[in-house]
Design an enzyme around this catalytic site. Structure first.
Site, PDB file in Angstrom:
ATOM      1  N   HIS A  69     -42.682  15.791  32.377  1.00 17.44           N
ATOM      2  CA  HIS A  69     -43.103  15.519  33.748  1.00 17.44           C
ATOM      3  C   HIS A  69     -42.037  14.767  34.537  1.00 17.44           C
ATOM      4  O   HIS A  69     -42.257  14.362  35.681  1.00 17.44           O
ATOM      5  CB  HIS A  69     -44.401  14.699  33.683  1.00 17.44           C
ATOM      6  CG  HIS A  69     -45.224  14.735  34.922  1.00 17.44           C
ATOM      7  ND1 HIS A  69     -45.637  13.596  35.593  1.00 17.44           N
ATOM      8  CD2 HIS A  69     -45.738  15.772  35.625  1.00 17.44           C
ATOM      9  CE1 HIS A  69     -46.365  13.928  36.635  1.00 17.44           C
ATOM     10  NE2 HIS A  69     -46.436  15.233  36.690  1.00 17.44           N
ATOM     11  N   LYS A  95     -38.713  13.707  36.745  1.00 12.79           N
ATOM     12  CA  LYS A  95     -38.113  14.253  37.965  1.00 12.79           C
ATOM     13  C   LYS A  95     -36.845  13.452  38.246  1.00 12.79           C
ATOM     14  O   LYS A  95     -36.891  12.397  38.888  1.00 12.79           O
ATOM     15  CB  LYS A  95     -39.104  14.146  39.125  1.00 12.79           C
ATOM     16  CG  LYS A  95     -40.421  14.895  38.860  1.00 12.79           C
ATOM     17  CD  LYS A  95     -41.564  14.261  39.608  1.00 12.79           C
ATOM     18  CE  LYS A  95     -42.875  14.970  39.346  1.00 12.79           C
ATOM     19  NZ  LYS A  95     -43.385  14.800  37.980  1.00 12.79           N
ATOM     20  N   ASP A 108     -22.472  13.066  39.267  1.00 10.48           N
ATOM     21  CA  ASP A 108     -21.193  12.431  38.928  1.00 10.48           C
ATOM     22  C   ASP A 108     -21.351  11.061  38.282  1.00 10.48           C
ATOM     23  O   ASP A 108     -20.400  10.268  38.268  1.00 10.48           O
ATOM     24  CB  ASP A 108     -20.300  12.302  40.184  1.00 10.48           C
ATOM     25  CG  ASP A 108     -19.746  13.641  40.641  1.00 10.48           C
ATOM     26  OD1 ASP A 108     -19.844  14.615  39.861  1.00 10.48           O
ATOM     27  OD2 ASP A 108     -19.240  13.723  41.771  1.00 10.48           O
ATOM     28  N   HIS A 163     -49.572  11.897  46.388  1.00  8.11           N
ATOM     29  CA  HIS A 163     -48.969  12.203  45.087  1.00  8.11           C
ATOM     30  C   HIS A 163     -48.043  11.080  44.626  1.00  8.11           C
ATOM     31  O   HIS A 163     -47.415  11.166  43.577  1.00  8.11           O
ATOM     32  CB  HIS A 163     -48.192  13.521  45.198  1.00  8.11           C
ATOM     33  CG  HIS A 163     -47.850  14.145  43.892  1.00  8.11           C
ATOM     34  ND1 HIS A 163     -46.572  14.157  43.380  1.00  8.11           N
ATOM     35  CD2 HIS A 163     -48.616  14.793  42.969  1.00  8.11           C
ATOM     36  CE1 HIS A 163     -46.564  14.796  42.217  1.00  8.11           C
ATOM     37  NE2 HIS A 163     -47.782  15.181  41.943  1.00  8.11           N
ATOM     38  N   LYS A 181     -46.547   7.757  43.008  1.00 10.46           N
ATOM     39  CA  LYS A 181     -46.813   7.042  41.756  1.00 10.46           C
ATOM     40  C   LYS A 181     -46.048   5.720  41.800  1.00 10.46           C
ATOM     41  O   LYS A 181     -44.924   5.621  41.314  1.00 10.46           O
ATOM     42  CB  LYS A 181     -46.381   7.870  40.545  1.00 10.46           C
ATOM     43  CG  LYS A 181     -46.993   9.290  40.530  1.00 10.46           C
ATOM     44  CD  LYS A 181     -45.897  10.292  40.250  1.00 10.46           C
ATOM     45  CE  LYS A 181     -46.301  11.734  40.437  1.00 10.46           C
ATOM     46  NZ  LYS A 181     -47.572  12.168  40.070  1.00 10.46           N
ATOM     47  N   ASP A 194     -46.682  -8.643  43.312  1.00 17.09           N
ATOM     48  CA  ASP A 194     -46.215  -9.838  44.027  1.00 17.09           C
ATOM     49  C   ASP A 194     -45.141  -9.461  45.049  1.00 17.09           C
ATOM     50  O   ASP A 194     -45.283  -8.454  45.740  1.00 17.09           O
ATOM     51  CB  ASP A 194     -45.744 -10.898  43.040  1.00 17.09           C
ATOM     52  CG  ASP A 194     -46.915 -11.467  42.213  1.00 17.09           C
ATOM     53  OD1 ASP A 194     -48.071 -11.302  42.646  1.00 17.09           O
ATOM     54  OD2 ASP A 194     -46.657 -12.046  41.149  1.00 17.09           O
TER      55      ASP A 194
END
Length: 475
Positions: A216, A218, A223, A393, A395, A400
């Site tokens: 999952h 991404k 470089d 979507h 996440k 704090d």
């Protein structure tokens, strides 16, 4: 007739032995007792269906080595070539968090990074394509989903162009995540010189042993100088909202500095796990000129092969240390019992705990399963917000004034136990403030759930929530 009778009994005995053997395996793995009891019950009460479900979703590959210890040391040595000193102004609780990351996964802490947060897909993809266009040595790309649409083709054309220039281009995509994408799309990239591979290719007979473990992550590394991590896949809906939603709200992070080495390490481990040679790409470890506040970063990986649930443990510690606030955005809210208890304990301690999820996600099943946890949160004083403007979507977690988390992991069983995930924990007042501002902006497009209202939701909805909650560990 006599022979058929013997064959029938032999088959039944063999089947019974198989089921009981699997029950023995489940018990011997010493998993969570609730989960073990669930699988034993399913296997004994529904032998045929239970056996099929276990083959697809029940097996464990915990403590399987994705890479040899020798190669792991080689990859980690590059990160250790740069200073990882914790700044003097870090609190004891923040130092404990960093030590936890080192203990459970060897994750290095990297000070002196530039961070740029994206809240909209168009901005993120524009920046990514600009960085790819500037690549001189290599481009490493890893996404759960790469669609064959306008956005996917924009990325594909950029990668083909760099490959034609002699730049080394590598791509990992999840085969299950890209199940509906035409194979010709990936074949064209390969023919253009892109070194592209599916992770855990879904095919028969290995299909049953791989469908439950999805990559999952991404990531993008250019470089060894610039990296990307977050929740956005490659698809038009992250820009336009797609066919079902007016808006697809997500969060992604651009990293410039020594922390890019952590992204490259993650990519290199997955690349090696698929049978490819160990990557020797150079990573820029010299801190860049800092724009604004220097951001400290520590990236944690988790997956079904890990000894610990790394990201979950780190989040639990961060939530437990919170003094002022814990704000969470997640598309699917199916927290394990310890995570739910940690959030409840924080809220009951008068920490401002807020959880935002979509009013309707891209999965009705996951929406109702997520709803089943709302009442338990409300009783403890956790504020719940349902995002109404479209699909949320993102996440992220905000703790704090300094700690933030941006990555691919949802707050659910699948992300913490079954998926291969990455989350970057960022120590920066600026990044924290940026995420807080966006959270408050998203609150304007959300409906806060009140206990009196939630108690009176339809009986049919309550029943659906309760039934689907039973499937939370495998959803």
């Amino acid at each position: 007739m006599y022979i058929l009778s013997w064959v029938f009994w032999l088959l039944n005995i063999a089947y019974a032995v198989t089921v009981l053997s699997i029950v023995g395996v489940v018990l011997s793995e010493n998993r969570n007792p609730v989960k073990s009891l669930g699988w034993v019950t399913v296997l004994l009460l529904f032998p045929v269906g239970g056996l099929i479900l276990y083959i697809f979703f029940g097996r464990s590959i915990k403590n399987t080595h994705m890479i040899s210890r020798r190669n792991k040391r080689k990859l980690r040595q590059r990160e250790t070539q740069v200073t990882t000193t914790i700044p003097d102004d870090f609190s004891p609780e923040q130092r404990q968090l960093i030590e936890l990351g080192r203990s459970i996964s060897g994750a290095m802490f990297h000070p002196s990074n530039n961070a740029r947060v994206f809240h909209h897909g168009e901005d993120k993809f524009r920046a990514l394509l600009e960085d790819i266009a500037a690549a001189k040595s290599y481009v490493n790309i890893q996404y759960y989903i790469i669609e064959d649409d306008a956005t996917g083709r924009r990325l594909g054309d950029a990668l083909k162009a760099k490959a034609a220039e002699g730049v080394k281009v590598r791509v990992i995509y999840d085969d299950f995540g890209c199940w509906g994408v035409k194979k010709s799309f990936f074949r064209e990239l390969k023919e253009a010189g892109v070194d592209i591979h599916p992770f855990f290719k879904v095919a028969f007979p290995p299909f049953a042993t791989r469908i439950n473990w999805r990559n999952h992550r991404k990531l993008a590394i250019i470089d060894g100088r610039v990296g990307y991590i977050g929740g956005m896949n490659v698809a038009d809906r992250y820009i336009t909202g797609g066919k079902k939603f007016a808006v697809w709200r997500d969060t992604h992070l651009r990293v410039e500095g020594p922390a890019v080495a952590a992204l490259q390490y993650s990519f290199a481990v997955d690349w090696s796990f698929m049978g490819n040679s160990l990557l020797e790409d150079r990573v820029e470890l010299t801190p860049p000129p800092i724009i604004g506040e220097s951001a400290g970063m520590q990236m944690l990986r988790c997956g079904p092969t890990n000894e610990w649930s790394d990201i979950s443990l780190y989040m639990l510690k961060a939530i437990g240390n919170a003094k002022k606030r814990v704000y969470i955005q997640t598309p699917y809210f199916l927290p394990p019992e310890d995570m739910l208890s940690a959030l409840q304990a924080a809220a009951l301690s008068r920490v401002d705990v807020r959880v935002m999820m979509p009013l309707k996600s891209d999965s009705a099943t996951l929406t109702y399963a997520s709803y089943s946890y709302i009442m338990e949160c409300l009783r403890a004083g956790i504020k719940i917000y349902l995002f109404e403007a479209g699909m949320l979507h993102s996440k992220t977690m905000i703790v704090d004034d300094r700690i933030s988390a941006i990555g691919s992991a949802n707050i659910d069983f699948r992300s913490f136990e079954h998926n291969f995930e990455d989350t970057m924990f960022v120590y920066s007042h600026e990044v924290n403030a940026s995420l807080r501002r966006q959270f408050m902006q998203d609150c304007k497009s959300s409906r806060r759930v009140r206990p009196s209202e939630w108690r009176h939701r339809p009986i049919g909805q309550k029943a659906a929530e309760s039934i689907l909650r039973l499937l939370s560990p495998v959803l």
